[in-house]
Structure formats: structure tokens, C-alpha cells
Design an enzyme around this catalytic site. Sequence first.
Site, short mmCIF file in Angstrom:
data_model
loop_
_atom_site.label_atom_id
_atom_site.label_comp_id
_atom_site.label_asym_id
_atom_site.label_seq_id
_atom_site.Cartn_x
_atom_site.Cartn_y
_atom_site.Cartn_z
N SER A 1 -49.81 33.68 -28.40
CA SER A 1 -49.38 34.81 -27.57
C SER A 1 -49.71 36.11 -28.28
O SER A 1 -49.93 36.14 -29.50
CB SER A 1 -47.87 34.73 -27.34
N TYR B 1 -38.73 33.92 -29.60
CA TYR B 1 -40.08 33.54 -29.18
C TYR B 1 -41.13 34.04 -30.17
O TYR B 1 -42.05 33.30 -30.56
CB TYR B 1 -40.35 34.11 -27.78
#
Length: 292
Positions: free
Chosen positions: A144, A157
Site C-alpha cells: 500500500s 494498518y
Amino acid sequence: MTATVSAGAEAGPRTILITGCSSGIGAASARLLRGRNWRVFPAARKPEDVEALAAQGFEAVLIDYERPETIHAGLDSVLAKTGGRLDALFNNGAYAVPCAVEDLPVEALRALFQANFFGWHDLTRQVIPVMRGQGAGRIVQCSSILGFIAMKYRGAYTASKFALEAYSDTLRQELHGTGIHVSLIEPGPIDTRFTENALANFHHWIGKEGMMASPHRATYERRLKRMENGEPGPWKLPPESVVEKLVHAIEASRPRARYRVTKPTIWMNIARRFLTTRALDRVLMKAADGEE
């Protein structure tokens, strides 16, 4: 979608195991690779999603990163069907608990790391001996933009993706010369169920009681309202934009170590190289505040 195909790739259907295929990036990857001479084994963590994939003609398997026994059984099932061969693994499927780090229960962080990191390691570690025996293979990790920059209220996250980036860089070095290539795909905002799932995780781990007691209460109220509205955002791309990078990573003779998807990912990669930490913090905090 094109890629310079590695030697011998057209000899027959190549095999790939893709996790997190109930929707989004995983589902798009399975669908598009099936038309590119790949024998696709999509995995999902819920039996009903596996059944739905099977109804679409896929050789679907059950793999839930939070349940180690399904990782072993799922991979064994794939290898039994391929005669013990696996040409590529695409680790995909992760979730967020969108809250301030100080409000994050240890149990939530532990569960998230099992789903976003430890389960990936478990599956990858089992796949490597198979690829070593073949003398070739591709391991692709869906990371990501939050694997190399940190933003407010995304601590859990971000921590898991930072860990994945370091892990994959190390693995790439250790597997050098084996014929096994390791690549990271770093998407920015992609139009998936990610926000919907993150909202559910907030309610599960923080809930109304936790929100009311938090010093971040006002921020949570604004952010939750925005998440519930499901606003697409100006820079979101469809899942197929990630698949384009995946194709290159598994088919090109010289796959890249990293593939960045969406303009924010490209811009932030440049920004972190030229801005001081303090300046980058200001940019990122302003961006996060603009979302509320």
C-alpha cells in the site's frame, strides 16, 4: 495490458494462487488472469465466497490468514491439483482498524497482524520450497501507499504494511539467484470494499462506548460520517489498475521490485525523498484533516 513474457511461459497454463478473492483486487485479478493462459486458484476466507467463486468456474479454495489450518489445507489442495507445481503466489487481502493508536486494543492489533502479516508469512514460507524445487517462481505482495508513509488514524494498518515492505525486501535479497522473484505492489486509493470493512472493524473493536470515552471523539464522529457516505474520492482507481501491475510482476522476464499505483502513491514517494520529516508530517496531517 501487456508484458514481456519470460521464456517458456507459453509452454502451458501457468498456475497462480491468489488470496482475498471475494471482491476487489483479488476478484479482478482472478478474472483477468484466467484469460491470460493462467490456471487460477482464487482463495477466500468464507465458505460462501469460495462457493460463489466455484460457481463462476474457478478452482477456488478456502484460505483464511487468521486460521493457520486453512492455509495448510488450501495450499495442499492446490498442489494436489497441479502435480505439486505453483508458478506464482499473489498475497492479497488485508483490513484496517481506523482509530488512534492510543485507542487500539492489543487484541485488535494482534488479530490484524495475523491477517495482514503473519498469515502471509505462513503461506509464503510454505510456497518457497515448492518454487525452489522448480527453480523458478513469482511471489507478489499487495502492499500500500501506507507501506512507506504513515498517516493519522491508520496506525494498525500502516504498521502491518511497513512490516510487509521490510519483510519482502529481505526475502528478495535472500532469494536472489534462486529463480524466485519477489515484488511489491503499492496501491493508493482503490475502489474496493476496504472502507466498508474498516468501518465494521471500528464498530467491532472501538464501538460507541470506546468512541465516547476517547479524546478523539469529535474526529471519530466526522470520519465515521464520511466513511458511511462512501465517498469515492478524486484519485480512486478501479481494481483492474492493480492487476495491470500484477501481470508485469508475474509475466515479465525482469519483474520490478516495486509497482506504484495511483497518483497519490507516486507523489508521496517523491515527497518523502525531498521533504524533511517535519515538512512531510505537515503534508500528511493536512491531507488526513482534509478527509474529515
